[in-house]
Write a protein that holds these residues in place. Structure first.
Motif, PDB file in Angstrom:
ATOM      1  N   HIS A 166      -8.036  16.329  -1.835  1.00 42.37           N
ATOM      2  CA  HIS A 166      -6.681  16.858  -1.658  1.00 42.37           C
ATOM      3  C   HIS A 166      -5.885  16.095  -0.621  1.00 42.37           C
ATOM      4  N   HIS A 167      -6.487  15.090  -0.049  1.00 44.45           N
ATOM      5  CA  HIS A 167      -5.737  14.325   0.948  1.00 44.45           C
ATOM      6  C   HIS A 167      -4.628  13.547   0.261  1.00 44.45           C
ATOM      7  N   GLU A 168      -3.492  13.385   0.951  1.00 46.74           N
ATOM      8  CA  GLU A 168      -2.370  12.753   0.255  1.00 46.74           C
ATOM      9  C   GLU A 168      -2.679  11.310  -0.124  1.00 46.74           C
ATOM     10  N   LYS A 169      -3.503  10.628   0.685  1.00 40.30           N
ATOM     11  CA  LYS A 169      -3.854   9.253   0.328  1.00 40.30           C
ATOM     12  C   LYS A 169      -4.557   9.227  -1.034  1.00 40.30           C
ATOM     13  N   THR A 170      -5.510  10.177  -1.198  1.00 40.11           N
ATOM     14  CA  THR A 170      -6.251  10.232  -2.462  1.00 40.11           C
ATOM     15  C   THR A 170      -5.291  10.503  -3.616  1.00 40.11           C
ATOM     16  N   LYS A 171      -4.356  11.441  -3.373  1.00 47.74           N
ATOM     17  CA  LYS A 171      -3.394  11.787  -4.437  1.00 47.74           C
ATOM     18  C   LYS A 171      -2.537  10.575  -4.784  1.00 47.74           C
ATOM     19  N   GLU A 172      -2.020   9.904  -3.742  1.00 46.14           N
ATOM     20  CA  GLU A 172      -1.185   8.718  -3.979  1.00 46.14           C
ATOM     21  C   GLU A 172      -1.940   7.715  -4.849  1.00 46.14           C
ATOM     22  N   SER A 173      -3.207   7.505  -4.474  1.00 43.14           N
ATOM     23  CA  SER A 173      -3.992   6.514  -5.190  1.00 43.14           C
ATOM     24  C   SER A 173      -4.164   6.937  -6.645  1.00 43.14           C
ATOM     25  N   SER A 174      -4.378   8.238  -6.875  1.00 38.01           N
ATOM     26  CA  SER A 174      -4.614   8.655  -8.253  1.00 38.01           C
ATOM     27  C   SER A 174      -3.323   8.541  -9.070  1.00 38.01           C
ATOM     28  N   GLU A 175      -2.187   8.813  -8.419  1.00 36.33           N
ATOM     29  CA  GLU A 175      -0.898   8.633  -9.106  1.00 36.33           C
ATOM     30  C   GLU A 175      -0.755   7.174  -9.546  1.00 36.33           C
ATOM     31  N   TYR A 176      -1.053   6.283  -8.620  1.00 37.04           N
ATOM     32  CA  TYR A 176      -0.887   4.853  -8.880  1.00 37.04           C
ATOM     33  C   TYR A 176      -1.807   4.431 -10.032  1.00 37.04           C
ATOM     34  N   LEU A 177      -3.031   5.011 -10.024  1.00 33.92           N
ATOM     35  CA  LEU A 177      -3.964   4.705 -11.110  1.00 33.92           C
ATOM     36  C   LEU A 177      -3.363   5.101 -12.461  1.00 33.92           C
ATOM     37  N   LYS A 178      -2.759   6.323 -12.490  1.00 38.60           N
ATOM     38  CA  LYS A 178      -2.153   6.780 -13.744  1.00 38.60           C
ATOM     39  C   LYS A 178      -1.104   5.786 -14.201  1.00 38.60           C
ATOM     40  N   TYR A 179      -0.253   5.391 -13.241  1.00 40.96           N
ATOM     41  CA  TYR A 179       0.851   4.478 -13.560  1.00 40.96           C
ATOM     42  C   TYR A 179       0.311   3.160 -14.118  1.00 40.96           C
ATOM     43  N   LEU A 180      -0.739   2.634 -13.443  1.00 41.27           N
ATOM     44  CA  LEU A 180      -1.319   1.376 -13.912  1.00 41.27           C
ATOM     45  C   LEU A 180      -1.882   1.540 -15.325  1.00 41.27           C
ATOM     46  N   THR A 181      -2.536   2.685 -15.575  1.00 41.81           N
ATOM     47  CA  THR A 181      -3.122   2.908 -16.901  1.00 41.81           C
ATOM     48  C   THR A 181      -2.023   2.896 -17.962  1.00 41.81           C
ATOM     49  N   GLN A 182      -0.921   3.618 -17.656  1.00 35.79           N
ATOM     50  CA  GLN A 182       0.199   3.625 -18.615  1.00 35.79           C
ATOM     51  C   GLN A 182       0.657   2.199 -18.891  1.00 35.79           C
TER      52      GLN A 182
END
Length: 1599
Positions: A1478-1494
Motif C-alpha cells: 500500500h505504499h505510494e511508491k509501490t502503487k506508482e510503480s504498479s501504475e507505471y507497469l500497467k501503462y507500459l503493458t498497454q
C-alpha cells in the motif's frame, strides 16, 4: 613622493614593528595606522557615556559602515541579480551527499523540508514599519584591491592589499587579516562590519520580545529594500555574554533578519572584491537591532547552564575566561544610531574621461588608490596622489574627515615624482599586470597561487543564468558525446585531461624582455640628474631599447648593451608611466596590453585571490622558462618584505604570534579582530617557515653550530629556529632513536594545536611548522626571547629536560595548566624526581615551562599531551584486555611515542558518560521499584565494564530509552545537586552516584570526571607510593581506552562505510575518516583485516581498495624518505624517476642514470661529503631494483601496519587488488611532494621504463601546521546546520549567511570552511527555489574547492556534481553535461569506476542524456549505475529499485517496452517487499507497469496489423514520450537526495513539534536533561507562528 606608496610603506613598517602594544586609547595609536572603523573609534555621534573605557561597546557596524571599507573594481560578474538578501556564500562539507555527518540535510530535510510553505522570497522587500526609524542612505564600495587583489601580485605596491604581505613569505592572505594589536590595517580589507553586524546585540534569548517591538515589526524577509536607506544601529550591550555561552545556553533567535549584513554588497568575498559600479545600486537596508536581554532563568555562566552535555562544558571552558553574571545589567544598554550616507565623487585622471565612483565616509583615501590601480583604464599608474581643490589628501584619512568632500566633488589624480622605491614598485606592478593571466606561479607553487579549471568547462562565467548564449534552448545544438575515456567500461586513464589547456593561458605577448639593465645603479653624477635606475627592453618587433627611470618618469636613453650613454634619446618619449612609454614605441605592446587588461578584469575574482596556505600541484605541463627581472631579483634578495626600504629589521615572529593572542576578546568584534590577526600571522609564519626549511635542506643557510656533524646542526633564518628530525645527543635513545625523533615533531605539533584551541589566557605556545622535504623532516619554531642566551637547564622552571630524571614544578604553571586540564582530560599528578621528592605536575614530564625575557609563560615539547596507546606499547607484567589480545595486541612498534588521538579520548569519555548515566538511572529505578537498598545491583550492572557489552547497551531500542528518560533526568539533577555539595541529598542517592562514578573510572566520586595521566608507562618516570591506587586506576583506564578503539571505533568506522555515511574516495579522505573517529593510521592494516572479515565484504570493496593502495603508498613513502636522504642535489631528478620506475613500471630492470662524471670533480666531492645529511654513499640509490623495492614495501607493510601484501611487483599489485597505477602515482606524488610532467605514461610497456629524469619537474615540501579556527563563525554555522536539519530552512539560511560573513572576516575570501558554507547555502537556495542564486554560490564553492583543496580532490568532485545539477535547473544543459563528465573523469583518475559514488554520478549523467534524447548513451551510464548500486547497496535496496525505474524510463522512450517492463517489474518487486503493497511508491510503480503493458500491447497490435495488411494498414499513432525537463529535474532531485514535500500548514506544525520532540529526546539522552512540561508547552507555542515570520523556532539544540 607618491603618497600611496609612502603610506603603504608605513603600513608595512608599522605592521612589522608592532610598536603599538603599549597604546590603548584608540586615539593614541600610531599616526601611520589607518583609523579603525567606527566600532573602534569613538565617533562624533556617539554619546560620551558610550565611550567610557569600561564598557567597550559591542558595536558592530553593518556593512554600511564598514563594508564600505571595501572597494569596487570595474568588473564583476553579475551577482545574480542581487535579489536574495545577499545570501552570498556558504556550504557544508557534509551536505555533499544525503547522509553525511551533521549536515546531512537531506534525511531530515526529507522529513521536514516543508518547502512549499517556506517563503522563497528571502529577498522580496522589507516591511517598512513605522517603528524603524528613517535612516539615510549609505553605500558600500567594493574593490578588487581589497580582496581580489590577486591580479597585481602581492608585491606590486608593497602589498597594497594589506600590511606585511609583500613577501611571498607573507603574501596577502585573506587580505583582511592583519598583524598586531593596533597595527590591524582594518582599512584594508574585509572590515569588520561586513561580517559583524551586531551579532552580539542581535540575538535575543528565547521568549523575550524586546520591549516595544510588536512582533509584526520584525520584517519577514530581507533583500530588495526601498532603495535609499540604510541605517546602522549600534548597541552597546554588556560585554559579558561570550558567544559561546550564548550559543550554548540560549537558543538564538534572529530578532530581525534584516539586521543582517548580508546584502549583496557586504558579504560575498568575490563580490566584495569586485562590485562594479553598475551593480552598485545600493541595497539599502534599515537595520534595527534588538537589545539583548536575559530572562532571569537563563544561566549564562560558562559551563553552568543547566543543560549542557559534557561536550558543552568542554567548549565553554575553552574560552578560558569565565563570564560575569549578566543578570542585572540585562536591560540598561544604549542604542547608538550612526547615520551615514554614501556619496559619489568624480575622479579625473590624466588621459581619460572623468568617471564617477561611489564611496562611503568610512573609507580611507588609500582605498581609492587601490581601485584606481586595478581599474582597466588606470591600472598602469602607481605613483600619484589624489587632490581636492589643490589640496593633497592624506592616504590614511577617512573620507568623512576631509573638509569639503561631498556628493559630486572632483578628485584629481596628480602624478607624483618617483623615488627608487616607487620606481621599483612601478616596474613590479607592470610586470604583474603583464603576467596576470599566466598560470606558471600556480604550477610552481609560489605566492599562494593555485590552479582552477572550472572556467574551461563552463565557457566563462555562469552568471547570467543561461541567458547569455541562450544555451539549452535549441536542443539540437548540444553535442553530448563524452570523450571515449569517460564512457563506462573504458580502461584508459589519460593524465593530460587533468589540466586542460586554458585558452587564456597562451598569454598575449606584449614584450620579449623587460629586465634590469647591467648599467645599474646610476653613477653619482647621473643620480644628481635624477636617474633612479636603468631598464633594458626588447619589444615584440625586436627593437632593443634602454630606458631610464628618473624622478620625472621613464624615457629612452642612448645606452646600448655595451656602451653607457645615459643622455636622453631623440625623441625620448618621456612618460610618467612605463606603459605609456612602451605604448609609444611598440604598436604590438599597445594592442596586446589593453586586450590583456580586458581579459584580466573579466576573470572571476576567486581565480585570482591568493589562498591562505600554499597548494601544490602534482602535475604540470612543460612550461617555457621566460625571462623575468622581478623573479630573478626576488630569488637573490632574501625578500622578507622589501628589506632595503624598511628601517632595518625582519619580522619578529614570536612577538607577532604572541601579541595577537593577547588581543582582547570580550565581545564579538574584538574576537573577530583577534582571530583574524592570529590567522593572518599564522599563514605568514607558515609560508616563511616553509621557505626557510627548504633553504636549510638545500644547504643555503649557515648552521649556528657549523662544527658539529650535519645531523646535529641547527639553523636560524628570518627569526625562525630550524632543527632536523634526527636523534641529537641520544635524546630519544629509550624511545626509538631516530624513528622517535622523526615522529616527535608531529606529536608536538598536535600538542600545540590542542593547547592553542583551548586558548588559556597567559599560557603561550611556540609557532610550530613541520616540513618534510627531500626526505628530511625539519621543525620550524618561533624563538622564545632570551632562550639563546641561556643554557636550557637554567631556563626550564617546570617539567623535565631529561625525560623525568630531574623534574621541577612551578605554582604559576600549575595554575595555568590546571585551566587546560578539564578540556584536555589531563589529570594532575605527582611524580618523584632524582632526589625522591614528590613533584606535582599537570602535564607530561617532557612538557617544559620557560619564562621568556618578555615575561611570558611558554610551554614547549608537548609531544606527550595525549595518553599513550597501549596497543603499541608492550609493558612487562601488564595484562591487556581480551579484545586487544584477540587482535594480536600489544604489538611492538618502532618507537615508544605512540599516543591516542584527541578524537579518541573525547569519544571514549563520551561513551563512558552514557554508561555512567545508564548505570545511575538503572539504580535509581531499582531503588524506586523496591524501595530498599539495592547497591548490589550496581555491581552487576557494572561488570560489562569495558567490553562490547556496554556499546551494545548504549544502542538500546527507542522504547527502552523512553522509560529511561525520567531516570536519566533524575540522575542529572542528582549529579548537579551533589556536585554543588548541598547537604540535602540523601545518602542512598549519593551512594548511587558514587557507585556509578567508580564503575566508569571517574576521578571524582561525586560527579562524572574522567582524566588521563599522560606519564603512565613513560620510561623513566616514577610515581610516589601514596598515589599507587590512583596509578592502578589510570593504567586500567588506558587499557580500556585501547580496547575501546578496537571494539567500538574500528567496527563503528566499518559500519559507517557499510551504511555509506562515510564515503572516502582516496587515501586522504580515508585517513580523515579514520582520524575523525580517533583511529591512528598505524591501525590501517587492522581496519583492512576487519573489512575482509565483515559479512558484507563485497559492499566494502571500495574501502578495501583505498585501504590497500594507502597501505602500499605509505610503505613506499617510508622507503622513499630514507632513499632520498642518500641523494645529492644534482642527482635528484634521476633518483626520483628511478624510484618511480621501480615502484610502478612493468619494465623489469630500469637502470638509473647517474649524473655525468665530467661534472663531478673527485676533489670537491671529498670536501663536500659532510653536507650530505645521509651517511650512505651518494650513488647507492642507483642500485635499487623493482624486486628489491617491492620486497621492502611488503616487509614495511607487515612491520608497520601488520598486514601481509600478496604481491611481488606493481603488476601483481594492480591485478590482485584491482588497483590503478595512475592512482598509485597520484597518491605517492601527493605524499612525497613530487611534481611530474603532464603527459601520457605507459606503465605496462615491458621494453622501456615509464619515467625518464625529464619527467620529474620539481619536489615540493609537505607542510603540517596549526590551522587557527574562526570560533564564532563556526558556532553560527553549526546552529545554521541544526536549523536546516529541523526544517527551518529560512532561519538556517540566515545563520549560515551570518557564518559566511564571519568566516570571510577571519579567513579572508578563500578557505575550506568558507567553501563548506557556500555549498550549504547553494543547496538551501536550490531547495527554496532560487536556482540562479544556487548556481552563483555553488560556482564559488567549486572555484574555492579547486583552489584550496586541489583540482582533483574528492570534495572538488562532489562540488562539480552539485554545480551540474544547478546548471541543469537553470537549463544550461551542455554545461551541466560538461561538468558531470569532468567529475566522472576526475573520479576515474582518483579511484576508478567501482565506487558507490560513481553510481550517483552515472545516474546523473544518464538522466541528463535522457533529457536531451541521447537514449543509447544514457542507457550505458544508467545500466552501469544499476550494476554498481546492486553491488554496493544489495540487490534488494530501494536505491536499486530507483535505478531499475530510471532504466525502464529510457527503454520506454526508445519504445523497447519489453526491456522496460522487465526493469520496472524488478523495481516493483523491491518496492513491494521493502515497503508493502500500500505504499505510494509501490502503487506508482504498479501504475507505471500497467501503462507500459498497454503501450507494449498497442505496439504489438500495430506490428501485427502491418504484417497482416502490408503497407496500407490502418496504423494507430503511438505515443512516444520525450521526457519533459521538469520530469528529468524531478528525478535528478530524487537521486541527489533533495526532496520537496508538499505539506499543508497544519502538517507543518505537527512535523515541527515532532522534530523538536525528537531533538529534545536525543539531547536528554546525551545530557540527561529534559525540559519541564511547562517549558515544553511554551516551546511549542512559540514554534507555531515561526514559519511566516522569520523568527527562529526554538528547540533545545542549537549546535
Amino acid at each position: 613622493m607618491g603618497n600611496s606608496l609612502f603610506a603603504n610603506c608605513c603600513r608595512q613598517v608599522t605592521d612589522l614593528i608592532f610598536q603599538t602594544r603599549s597604546s590603548n586609547a584608540a586615539d593614541e595609536r600610531s599616526p601611520l595606522l589607518p583609523k579603525p572603523p567606527v566600532s573602534f573609534t569613538a565617533c562624533p555621534e556617539v554619546p560620551e557615556a558610550a565611550r567610557c573605557a569600561g564598557l567597550y561597546p559591542d558595536i558592530i557596524p553593518s556593512e554600511a559602515v564598514t563594508g564600505s571599507l571595501q572597494k569596487r573594481a570595474e568588473h564583476i560578474q553579475d551577482l545574480s541579480k542581487a535579489k536574495d538578501d545577499g545570501v552570498v556564500t556558504v556550504c557544508d562539507m557534509s551536505c555533499s551527499r544525503p547522509s553525511v555527518g551533521a549536515a546531512s540535510l537531506l534525511q531530515q530535510a526529507a522529513a521536514s523540508c516543508a518547502v512549499s510553505v517556506l517563503p522563497a522570497d528571502l529577498g522580496e522587500g522589507l516591511v517598512d514599519h513605522a517603528q524603524l526609524p528613517e535612516a539615510c542612505q549609505s553605500c558600500v564600495k567594493l574593490e578588487d584591491g581589497s580582496l581580489a587583489h590577486r591580479s597585481c601580485r602581492p608585491g606590486e605596491h608593497v602589498a597594497a592589499a594589506d600590511g606585511g604581505d609583500a613577501a611571498p613569505g607573507a603574501r596577502p592572505t585573506g587580505q583582511g587579516h592583519s598583524e598586531g594589536p593596533a597595527a590591524l590595517p582594518l582599512g584594508t580589507a574585509l572590515p569588520l562590519g561586513t561580517a559583524l553586524m551586531s551579532l552580539d546585540s542581535m540575538w535575543k534569548p528565547r521568549g523575550t520580545p524586546s520591549p516595544g517591538t510588536p512582533s509584526s515589526a520584525l520584517p519577514a524577509s530581507t533583500g530588495k529594500t526601498s532603495p535609499a536607506q540604510r541605517m546602522v544601529v549600534l548597541t552597546v550591550p554588556p560585554d559579558e555574554v561570550s558567544s559561546k555561552a550564548r550559543d550554548e545556553s540560549a537558543e538564538l533567535a534572529v530578532a530581525d533578519p534584516a539586521a543582517r549584513p548580508s546584502s549583496r554588497s557586504g558579504c560575498d568575498p568575490g563580490a566584495q572584491a569586485l562590485l562594479s559600479k553598475q551593480q552598485q545600486k545600493r541595497r539599502r537596508k534599515k537595520k534595527k537591532l534588538m537589545p539583548l536581554e536575559h530572562p532571569s532563568g537563563m544561566a549564562l555562566m560558562n559551563g553552568s547552564g543547566p543543560h549542557e552535555s559534557l561536550k558543552g562544558e568542554k567548549d565553554v571552558r575553552q574560552n578560558g575566561h569565565e563570564e560575569a553574571d549578566p543578570g542585572e545589567d540585562g536591560n540598561d544598554q544604549e542604542v547608538i544610531v550612526i547615520q551615514d550616507t554614501g556619496f559619489t565623487v568624480k575622479i579625473c585622471a590624466p588621459g581619460i574621461e572623468p568617471f564617477s565612483l561611489q564611496v562611503s565616509p568610512q573609507e580611507m583615501v588609500q582605498e581609492i588608490h587601490q581601485v584606481l590601480m586595478d581599474r582597466e583604464d588606470t591600472c598602469h599608474r602607481t605613483c600619484f596622489s589624489l587632490q581636492l581643490d589643490g589640496n593633497v589628501l592624506d592616504n590614511f584619512a577617512e573620507l568623512k574627515t576631509i573638509e569639503g568632500l561631498q556628493e559630486g566633488s572632483l578628485l584629481k589624480v596628480v602624478e607624483e615624482p618617483y623615488t627608487v622605491r616607487e620606481a621599483r614598485i612601478h616596474v613590479r606592478h607592470i610586470r604583474d599586470l603583464l603576467k596576470s593571466l599566466d598560470p606558471s606561479d600556480a604550477f610552481n607553487g609560489v605566492d599562494c597561487n593555485s590552479l582552477s579549471f572550472l572556467s574551461v568547462f563552463t565557457e566563462g562565467d555562469l552568471g547570467d543564468s543561461g541567458k547569455r548564449k541562450k544555451k539549452g534552448t535549441e536542443m539540437e545544438q548540444i553535442d553530448c558525446t563524452p570523450p571515449e575515456h569517460i564512457l563506462p567500461g573504458s580502461k584508459e586513464r589519460p593524465l593530460c585531461a587533468l589540466q586542460p589547456q586554458n585558452r587564456d593561458w597562451k598569454p598575449l605577448q606584449c614584450l620579449k624582455v623587460l629586465t634590469m639593465s647591467g648599467w645599474n645603479p646610476p653613477p653619482g653624477n647621473r643620480k644628481m640628474h635624477g636617474d633612479l635606475m636603468y631598464l633594458y627592453v626588447i619589444t615584440v618587433e625586436d627593437r632593443h631599447v634602454s630606458v631610464t627611470a628618473s624622478t620625472r618618469g621613464f624615457y629612452l636613453n642612448q645606452s646600448t648593451a655595451y656602451n653607457f650613454n645615459p643622455k636622453p634619446a631623440n625623441p625620448s618619449f618621456l612618460s610618467h608611466s612605463l606603459v605609456e612609454l612602451l605604448n609609444q614605441i611598440s604598436p604590438t605592446f599597445k594592442k596586446n596590453f589593453s586586450a590583456l587588461q580586458k581579459k584580466r578584469v573579466q576573470r572571476h575574482p576567486f581565480e585570482r585571490i591568493a589562498t591562505p596556505f600554499q597548494v601544490y600541484s602534482w602535475t604540470a605541463p612543460q612550461a617555457e622558462h621566460a625571462m623575468d627581472c622581478v623573479r630573478a631579483e626576488d630569488a637573490y634578495t632574501s625578500r622578507l618584505g622589501y628589506e632595503e626600504h624598511i628601517p632595518g629589521q625582519t619580522r619578529d615572529w614570536n612577538e607577532e604570534l604572541q601579541t595577537t593572542r593577547e588581543l582582547p576578546r570580550k565581545n564579538l568584534p574584538e574576537r573577530l579582530l583577534r582571530e583574524r590577526a592570529i590567522f593572518k600571522v599564522h599563514s605568514d609564519f607558515t609560508a616563511a617557515a616553509t621557505r626557510g626549511a627548504m633553504a636549510v635542506i638545500d644547504g643555503n643557510v649557515m648552521a649556528i653550530n657549523p662544527s658539529e656533524e650535519t645531523k646535529m646542526q641547527m639553523f636560524i633564518w628570518n627569526n625562525i629556529f630550524f632543527s632536523l628530525g634526527f636523534d641529537v645527543r641520544d635524546h630519544y635513545k629509550d624511545f626509538g632513536g631516530d624513528v622517535a625523533a622523526y615522529v616527535a615533531p608531529t606529536n608536538d605539533l598536535n600538542g600545540v594545536r590542542t593547547y592553542n584551541a583551548v586558548d588559556v589566557e597567559g599560557l603561550y605556545t611556540l609557532g610550530t611548522v613541520v616540513v618534510d622535504y627531500r626526505g628530511y623532516r625539519v621543525t620550524a619554531q618561533s624563538i622564545i626571547p632570551g632562550i639563546l642566551e641561556r643554557e636550557q637547564e637554567q631556563s626550564v622552571i617546570y617539567g623535565s629536560i631529561d625525560f623525568g630524571k630531574t623534574v621541577v614544578s612551578h605554582p604559576k604553571y600549575l595554575e595555568l595548566l590546571e585551566k587546560t586540564s578539564r578540556p584536555l582530560k589531563i589529570q594532575k599528578h605527582k611524580v618523584l624526581n632524582d632526589k625522591n621528592e614528590e613533584v606535582e605536575l599537570c602535564s607530561s614530564v617532557e612538557c617544559k615551562g620557560i619564562i621568556g625575557n618578555d615575561g611570558r609563560h611558554y610551554i614547549l615539547d608537548l609531544l606527550r599531551t595525549f595518553p599513550p596507546d597501549l596497543n603499541f606499547l608492550p609493558v612487562e607484567g601488564e595484562e591487556m584486555p581480551e579484545e586487544c589480545k584477540k587482535m594480536g595486541f600489544p604489538k611492538q612498534h618502532r618507537h615508544k611515542l605512540c599516543c591516542l588521538r584527541q578524537e579518541l579520548v573525547d569519544a571514549f569519555v563520551e561513551h563512558r558518560y552514557l554508561l555512567f548515566m545508564k548505570l545511575a538511572a538503572l539504580q535509581l529505578m531499582q531503588q524506586k521499584a523496591s524501595k530498599q537498598e539495592s547497591s548490589g545491583a550496581l555491581e552487576n550492572g557494572s561488570s560489562p565494564e569495558n567490553g562490547t557489552a556496554d556499546s551494545e547497551k548504549s544502542e538500546s531500542e527507542d522504547g527502552k530509552i523512553d522509560s529511561n528518560v525520567t531516570g536519566l533526568d533524575q540522575v542529572k539533577e542528582l549529579a548537579e545537586t551533589i556536585a554543588s555539595d548541598d547537604g540535602t541529598v540523601d545518602p542512598k542517592s549519593r551512594e548511587v552516584i558514587r557507585n556509578a562514578c567508580k564503575a566508569v573510572g571517574s576521578i571524582s566520586d561525586t560527579s562524572f570526571d574522567i582524566r588521563f595521566n599522560p606519564d603512565i608507562f613513560s620510561p623513566g618516570v616514577r610515581f610516589p607510593e601514596s598515589s599507587k591506587e590512583e596509578v592502578q586506576d589510570q593504567k586500567q583506564l588506558l587499557k580500556d581506552a585501547a580496547a575501546f578503539l578496537l571494539s567500538c571505533q574500528i567496527p563503528g568506522l566499518v559500519k559507517d562505510c557499510l551504511d555509506h555515511t562515510v564515503l572516502p574516495m582516496d587515501g586522504a579522505t580515508l585517513a580523515e575518516a579514520m582520524h575523525q573517529r580517533g583511529i591512528n593510521m598505524r591501525y590501517l592494516g587492522k581496519v583492512i583485516t576487519f573489512i575482509t572479515k565483515t559479512p558484507g565484504r563485497a559492499q566494502l570493496d571500495h574501502i578495501f581498495k583505498i585501504g590497500i593502495s594507502e597501505l602500499i603508498t605509505r610503505s613506499a613513502k617510508h622507503i622513499f624518505k630514507t632513499y632520498l636522504q642518500g641523494v645529492e642535489l644534482s642527482g635528484l631528478s634521476a633518483a626520483i624517476s628511478h624510484f618511480l620506475n621501480c615502484f610502478l613500471s612493468s619494465f623489469p630492470n630500469p637502470i638509473a642514470h647517474l649524473p655525468a662524471d665530467e661534472l663531478v670533480s673527485k676533489k670537491k666531492n671529498k670536501k663536500r661529503k659532510n653536507r650530505n645529511l645521509g651517511n650512505a654513499d651518494n650513488t647507492a640509490w642507483a642500485s635499487m631494483t623493482p624486486q628489491e623495492l617491492w620486497k621492502n614495501i611488503c616487509s614495511e607493510a607487515k612491520n608497520y601496519f601488520d598486514f601481509s601484501l600478496e604481491c611481488e611487483n606493481a603488476d601483481q599489485a594492480a591485478e590482485v587488488y584491482n588497483l590503478q597505477k595512475i592512482t598509485l602515482l597520484r597518491e605517492i606524488s601527493l605524499k612525497t611532494g613530487v611534481q611530474i610532467l603532464l603527459k601520457e605514461y605507459n606503465f605496462d610497456n615491458r621494453h622501456k621504463p615509464t619515467f625518464t629524469e625529464e619527467d620529474i619537474l620539481n619536489i615540493f615540501p609537505v607542510v603540517k601546521h596549526v590551522n587557527p579556527k574562526a570560533s564564532d563563525a563556526f558556532h553560527f554555522f553549526q546552529s545554521g546546520q541544526a536549523k536546516v536539519q529541523q526544517g527551518f530552512l529560512k532561519e538556517g539560511c540566515e545563520l549560515i549567511n551570518e557564518a559566511l560573513n564571519l568566516f570571510n572576516n577571519v579567513y579572508g575570501a578563500m578557505h575550506v570552511e568558507i567553501c563548506a558554507c557556500l555549498r550549504l547555502l547553494a543547496r538551501l537556495n536550490y531547495i527554496m527555489g532560487d536556482y540562479s542564486e544556487a548556481l552563483s554560490n555553488q560556482q564559488k564553492a567549486v572555484l574555492m574547492s579547486e583552489r584550496v583543496l586541489g583540482i582533483e580532490h574528492p570534495n572538488t568532485i562532489q562540488e562539480y556534481m552539485h554545480l551540474a545539477l544547478y546548471c541543469f535547473a537553470n537549463s544550461q544543459l551542455s554545461t551541466a553535461l560538461n561538468l558531470l563528465y569532468r567529475a566522472r573523469y576526475l573520479m576515474l583518475l582518483v579511484f576508478g569506476e567501482d565506487h558507490p559514488e560513481m553510481a550517483l554520478l552515472d545516474n546523473n549523467i544518464g538522466l541528463v542524456l535522457h533529457g536531451v534524447m541521447e537514449y543509447d548513451l544514457s542507457l550505458r551510464f544508467l545500466e552501469n549505475a544499476l550494476a554498481i548500486s546492486s553491488k554496493y547497496h544489495g540487490s534488494k535496496s530501494l536505491k536499486v529499485a530507483l535505478s531499475h525505474h530510471l532504466v525502464a524510463r529510457v527503454y520506454e522512450s526508445k519504445a523497447e517496452f519489453r526491456s522496460a517492463l522487465q526493469h520496472e517489474k524488478e523495481g516493483y518487486t523491491i518496492y513491494k517487499n521493502q515497503l508493502g503493497e500500500h505504499h505510494e511508491k509501490t502503487k506508482e510503480s504498479s501504475e507505471y507497469l500497467k501503462y507500459l503493458t498497454q503501450q507494449a500491447v498497442a505496439l504489438q497490435r500495430t506490428m501485427n496489423e502491418i504484417y497482416k495488411n502490408g503497407s496500407n494498414a490502418n496504423i494507430m499513432p503511438l505515443k512516444f514520450t520525450a521526457p519533459s525537463m521538469a520530469s528529468v529535474l524531478e528525478q535528478l532531485n530524487i537521486i541527489n537526495g533533495i526532496l520537496f514535500i508538499p505539506l499543508s500548514q497544519k502538517d507543518l506544525e505537527n512535523l515541527k513539534a515532532e522534530v523538536q520532540r525528537r531533538q529534545q529526546l536525543q539531547e536528554s539522552m546525551k545530557s540527561g536533561d529534559q525540559l519541564d512540561p511547562e517549558d515544553k508547552a511554551v516551546e511549542e507555542k512559540e514554534a507555531e507562528p515561526s514559519m511566516p515570520s522569520a523568527a527562529i523556532p526554538l528547540t533545545q539544540s542549537s549546535a
